[in-house]
Design an enzyme around this catalytic site. Structure first.
Site, PDB file in Angstrom:
ATOM      1  N   HIS A 181       0.949  -1.321  -0.081  1.00 28.17           N
ATOM      2  CA  HIS A 181      -0.177  -0.121  -0.029  1.00 28.17           C
ATOM      3  C   HIS A 181       1.099   1.313   0.065  1.00 28.17           C
ATOM      4  O   HIS A 181       2.229   1.260   0.434  1.00 28.17           O
ATOM      5  CB  HIS A 181      -0.897   0.035   0.936  1.00 28.17           C
ATOM      6  CG  HIS A 181      -2.060  -0.979   1.297  1.00 28.17           C
ATOM      7  ND1 HIS A 181      -3.167  -0.674   2.064  1.00 28.17           N
ATOM      8  CD2 HIS A 181      -2.103  -2.237   0.794  1.00 28.17           C
ATOM      9  CE1 HIS A 181      -3.910  -1.749   1.786  1.00 28.17           C
ATOM     10  NE2 HIS A 181      -3.340  -2.676   1.008  1.00 28.17           N
ATOM     11  N   GLU A 193       0.791   3.874   1.861  1.00 32.53           N
ATOM     12  CA  GLU A 193       1.304   4.298   3.070  1.00 32.53           C
ATOM     13  C   GLU A 193       2.539   3.502   3.768  1.00 32.53           C
ATOM     14  O   GLU A 193       3.653   3.920   4.323  1.00 32.53           O
ATOM     15  CB  GLU A 193       0.206   4.216   4.163  1.00 32.53           C
ATOM     16  CG  GLU A 193      -0.872   5.154   3.705  1.00 32.53           C
ATOM     17  CD  GLU A 193      -2.035   4.608   3.074  1.00 32.53           C
ATOM     18  OE1 GLU A 193      -3.216   4.818   2.970  1.00 32.53           O
ATOM     19  OE2 GLU A 193      -1.684   3.657   2.201  1.00 32.53           O
ATOM     20  N   CYS A 249      -6.618   2.296   4.961  1.00 32.04           N
ATOM     21  CA  CYS A 249      -7.205   1.348   5.634  1.00 32.04           C
ATOM     22  C   CYS A 249      -6.710   0.891   7.114  1.00 32.04           C
ATOM     23  O   CYS A 249      -5.879   1.509   7.523  1.00 32.04           O
ATOM     24  CB  CYS A 249      -6.956   0.208   4.912  1.00 32.04           C
ATOM     25  SG  CYS A 249      -5.352  -0.356   4.923  1.00 32.04           S
ATOM     26  N   CYS A 271      -3.059   0.164   7.213  1.00 35.86           N
ATOM     27  CA  CYS A 271      -2.173   1.480   7.372  1.00 35.86           C
ATOM     28  C   CYS A 271      -2.341   2.041   8.487  1.00 35.86           C
ATOM     29  O   CYS A 271      -1.448   2.884   8.810  1.00 35.86           O
ATOM     30  CB  CYS A 271      -2.390   2.194   5.783  1.00 35.86           C
ATOM     31  SG  CYS A 271      -1.869   1.143   4.440  1.00 35.86           S
TER      32      CYS A 271
END
Length: 163
Positions: free
Chosen positions: A52, A54, A82, A85
């Site tokens: 992801h 992040e 999410c 993260c």
């Protein structure tokens, strides 16, 4: 506005993700006026759940700081994080997070949950929402519209070849 400057950098990364067929989410981490971590979604590309925006940005910033704590940094994300993260943000001790647009289906900075501000955790995060919200949302909307059209065209092509 300083927040817009860094969110525009995150938007550039989101667009880079879209160019390679990834969900367009971008992230930058700023420390003392400099970007020390950048990331964009690469789950399909890397074939890795953890890729992801992040997480990638946190990894790069931690390397640059030579520390797992990012205590004087600000993270700029085009889409609300999410649960994974958001947990990583808390664990990295990032004090400030700036979010472009919210994610009512999976967001964990206020939409579904607010992992960033659980009072029982030993670290809570200051959140700023809605910076370049429309631009961040438009990038996602355009990506998913194009994806739906592409999938529809493929189904039509498949249908005509099987008849």
């Amino acid at each position: 506005m300083i927040e817009e400057k860094y969110m525009r950098e995150a938007l550039k990364l989101a667009k880079k993700a879209a160019e390679i067929g990834e969900v367009p989410i971008g992230c930058v981490i700023e420390y003392q006026g400099k970007i020390i971590g950048r990331g964009y979604n690469r789950r399909k590309t890397d074939k890795n759940t953890l890729s992801h925006a992040e997480i990638i940005a946190i990894r790069k910033a931690s390397r640059k700081m030579n520390d797992w704590r990012l205590e004087e940094c600000t993270m700029y994300i085009t889409l609300e994080p999410c649960q994974m993260c958001a947990g990583a943000i808390v664990q990295a001790r990032i004090p400030n997070v700036v979010i472009g647009c919210m994610n009512p289906k999976a967001g964990c900075a206020g939409s579904i949950l607010n992992i960033l501000q659980v009072p029982e955790f030993n670290h809570q995060v200051n959140i700023t929402r809605g910076i370049l919200e429309e631009e961040c949302s438009d990038v996602l909307t355009a990506f998913f519209k194009e994806l739906r059209e592409k999938n529809k065209a493929e189904k039509m092509k498949l249908k005509t070849t099987t008849e």
